[in-house]
Design a protein around this motif. Structure first.
Motif, PDB file in Angstrom:
ATOM      1  N   ILE A  32       0.892  -1.157   0.000  1.00 20.34           N
ATOM      2  CA  ILE A  32       0.000   0.000   0.000  1.00 20.34           C
ATOM      3  C   ILE A  32       0.931   1.208   0.000  1.00 20.34           C
ATOM      4  O   ILE A  32       1.847   1.282   0.817  1.00 20.34           O
ATOM      5  N   CYS A  33       0.716   2.131  -0.910  1.00 17.19           N
ATOM      6  CA  CYS A  33       1.549   3.333  -0.969  1.00 17.19           C
ATOM      7  C   CYS A  33       0.800   4.521  -0.377  1.00 17.19           C
ATOM      8  O   CYS A  33      -0.349   4.781  -0.736  1.00 17.19           O
ATOM      9  N   LEU A  34       1.465   5.188   0.537  1.00 21.61           N
ATOM     10  CA  LEU A  34       0.958   6.431   1.105  1.00 21.61           C
ATOM     11  C   LEU A  34       1.802   7.560   0.536  1.00 21.61           C
ATOM     12  O   LEU A  34       3.038   7.485   0.553  1.00 21.61           O
ATOM     13  N   SER A  35       1.158   8.587   0.033  1.00 24.55           N
ATOM     14  CA  SER A  35       1.897   9.724  -0.506  1.00 24.55           C
ATOM     15  C   SER A  35       2.487  10.537   0.640  1.00 24.55           C
ATOM     16  O   SER A  35       2.037  10.438   1.792  1.00 24.55           O
ATOM     17  N   ILE A  36       3.465  11.332   0.324  1.00 30.99           N
ATOM     18  CA  ILE A  36       4.116  12.160   1.336  1.00 30.99           C
ATOM     19  C   ILE A  36       3.108  13.114   1.974  1.00 30.99           C
ATOM     20  O   ILE A  36       3.118  13.330   3.190  1.00 30.99           O
ATOM     21  N   GLU A  37       2.185  13.672   1.186  1.00 30.41           N
ATOM     22  CA  GLU A  37       1.203  14.576   1.793  1.00 30.41           C
ATOM     23  C   GLU A  37       0.202  13.840   2.677  1.00 30.41           C
ATOM     24  O   GLU A  37      -0.325  14.408   3.640  1.00 30.41           O
ATOM     25  N   GLU A  38      -0.063  12.560   2.406  1.00 30.55           N
ATOM     26  CA  GLU A  38      -0.925  11.779   3.296  1.00 30.55           C
ATOM     27  C   GLU A  38      -0.230  11.557   4.643  1.00 30.55           C
ATOM     28  O   GLU A  38      -0.858  11.670   5.702  1.00 30.55           O
ATOM     29  N   ILE A  39       1.055  11.275   4.607  1.00 26.27           N
ATOM     30  CA  ILE A  39       1.829  11.122   5.845  1.00 26.27           C
ATOM     31  C   ILE A  39       1.848  12.439   6.611  1.00 26.27           C
ATOM     32  O   ILE A  39       1.683  12.471   7.834  1.00 26.27           O
ATOM     33  N   GLU A  40       2.040  13.550   5.894  1.00 25.20           N
ATOM     34  CA  GLU A  40       2.065  14.867   6.538  1.00 25.20           C
ATOM     35  C   GLU A  40       0.722  15.170   7.199  1.00 25.20           C
ATOM     36  O   GLU A  40       0.683  15.697   8.320  1.00 25.20           O
ATOM     37  N   ILE A  69      -7.599  14.178   2.150  1.00 25.05           N
ATOM     38  CA  ILE A  69      -6.249  13.600   2.235  1.00 25.05           C
ATOM     39  C   ILE A  69      -6.148  12.713   3.476  1.00 25.05           C
ATOM     40  O   ILE A  69      -5.662  11.582   3.416  1.00 25.05           O
ATOM     41  N   LEU A  70      -6.602  13.222   4.616  1.00 26.80           N
ATOM     42  CA  LEU A  70      -6.524  12.493   5.879  1.00 26.80           C
ATOM     43  C   LEU A  70      -7.363  11.214   5.849  1.00 26.80           C
ATOM     44  O   LEU A  70      -6.901  10.150   6.272  1.00 26.80           O
ATOM     45  N   THR A  71      -8.569  11.299   5.336  1.00 29.55           N
ATOM     46  CA  THR A  71      -9.449  10.129   5.264  1.00 29.55           C
ATOM     47  C   THR A  71      -8.845   9.040   4.390  1.00 29.55           C
ATOM     48  O   THR A  71      -8.843   7.858   4.764  1.00 29.55           O
ATOM     49  N   GLU A  72      -8.314   9.413   3.242  1.00 34.43           N
ATOM     50  CA  GLU A  72      -7.692   8.434   2.342  1.00 34.43           C
ATOM     51  C   GLU A  72      -6.462   7.805   2.995  1.00 34.43           C
ATOM     52  O   GLU A  72      -6.249   6.594   2.906  1.00 34.43           O
ATOM     53  N   ALA A  73      -5.645   8.614   3.660  1.00 34.18           N
ATOM     54  CA  ALA A  73      -4.446   8.101   4.324  1.00 34.18           C
ATOM     55  C   ALA A  73      -4.802   7.091   5.407  1.00 34.18           C
ATOM     56  O   ALA A  73      -4.205   6.007   5.488  1.00 34.18           O
ATOM     57  N   ARG A  74      -5.764   7.438   6.248  1.00 31.74           N
ATOM     58  CA  ARG A  74      -6.165   6.534   7.329  1.00 31.74           C
ATOM     59  C   ARG A  74      -6.760   5.241   6.774  1.00 31.74           C
ATOM     60  O   ARG A  74      -6.519   4.153   7.312  1.00 31.74           O
ATOM     61  N   SER A  75      -7.536   5.345   5.716  1.00 34.19           N
ATOM     62  CA  SER A  75      -8.125   4.166   5.090  1.00 34.19           C
ATOM     63  C   SER A  75      -7.038   3.221   4.568  1.00 34.19           C
ATOM     64  O   SER A  75      -7.096   2.006   4.784  1.00 34.19           O
ATOM     65  N   LYS A  76      -6.046   3.774   3.903  1.00 38.04           N
ATOM     66  CA  LYS A  76      -4.938   2.961   3.386  1.00 38.04           C
ATOM     67  C   LYS A  76      -4.167   2.299   4.524  1.00 38.04           C
ATOM     68  O   LYS A  76      -3.817   1.117   4.453  1.00 38.04           O
ATOM     69  N   LEU A  77      -3.897   3.071   5.564  1.00 38.06           N
ATOM     70  CA  LEU A  77      -3.131   2.553   6.695  1.00 38.06           C
ATOM     71  C   LEU A  77      -3.865   1.398   7.378  1.00 38.06           C
ATOM     72  O   LEU A  77      -3.265   0.351   7.656  1.00 38.06           O
ATOM     73  N   VAL A  78      -5.144   1.566   7.616  1.00 34.93           N
ATOM     74  CA  VAL A  78      -5.927   0.503   8.263  1.00 34.93           C
ATOM     75  C   VAL A  78      -5.977  -0.735   7.372  1.00 34.93           C
ATOM     76  O   VAL A  78      -5.824  -1.863   7.853  1.00 34.93           O
ATOM     77  N   ARG A  79      -6.172  -0.535   6.063  1.00 36.10           N
ATOM     78  CA  ARG A  79      -6.182  -1.678   5.143  1.00 36.10           C
ATOM     79  C   ARG A  79      -4.881  -2.459   5.223  1.00 36.10           C
ATOM     80  O   ARG A  79      -4.869  -3.690   5.263  1.00 36.10           O
ATOM     81  N   ALA A  80      -3.753  -1.752   5.245  1.00 36.37           N
ATOM     82  CA  ALA A  80      -2.449  -2.410   5.313  1.00 36.37           C
ATOM     83  C   ALA A  80      -2.290  -3.174   6.628  1.00 36.37           C
ATOM     84  O   ALA A  80      -1.821  -4.316   6.638  1.00 36.37           O
ATOM     85  N   LEU A  81      -2.681  -2.569   7.735  1.00 34.44           N
ATOM     86  CA  LEU A  81      -2.531  -3.214   9.035  1.00 34.44           C
ATOM     87  C   LEU A  81      -3.437  -4.435   9.176  1.00 34.44           C
ATOM     88  O   LEU A  81      -3.010  -5.490   9.641  1.00 34.44           O
ATOM     89  N   ILE A  82      -4.672  -4.309   8.770  1.00 36.56           N
ATOM     90  CA  ILE A  82      -5.641  -5.414   8.914  1.00 36.56           C
ATOM     91  C   ILE A  82      -5.339  -6.555   7.952  1.00 36.56           C
ATOM     92  O   ILE A  82      -5.419  -7.727   8.311  1.00 36.56           O
TER      93      ILE A  82
END
Length: 99
Positions: A32-40, A69-82
């Motif tokens: 899963i790729c998170l963009s730099i602005e999603e991390i920020e 940006i925040l919603t997409e980042a959190r969604s990606k992060l949760v998908r990767a973790l789960i």
């Protein structure tokens, strides 16, 4: 035709840019790729505990854009973790702040 995306202001680029679950060979992992602005966005909201309005101002975007940006980042992060996927930080549409 959609207008071009404005560069987002980023104050910090993480030293480490790849994380993977233990015990699974890298060749078997999906990423899963998170963009730099999603991390920020997550850094400003979740680590610095800024309001969305304050964080949006720091990134020089509107509050609704920050929310997307925040919603997409959190969604990606949760998908990767789960789902046990690797996480890579890369790319995006940003400029590094000099301050």
């Amino acid at each position: 035709m959609a207008r071009p995306t404005k560069e987002r202001r980023v104050e910090y680029i993480p030293e480490y840019n790849y994380f993977k679950p233990v015990g699974i060979p890298g060749k078997e992992l999906e990423e899963i790729c998170l963009s730099i602005e999603e991390i920020e966005a997550m850094r400003l909201k979740d680590m610095e505990n800024l309001t969305q309005e304050e964080a949006a101002e720091r990134m020089e975007v509107s509050r609704p854009t920050f929310q997307r940006i925040l919603t997409e980042a959190r969604s990606k992060l949760v998908r990767a973790l789960i789902d046990g996927k690797a996480i890579r930080f890369q790319g995006g549409n940003y400029r590094l702040s000099s301050s």
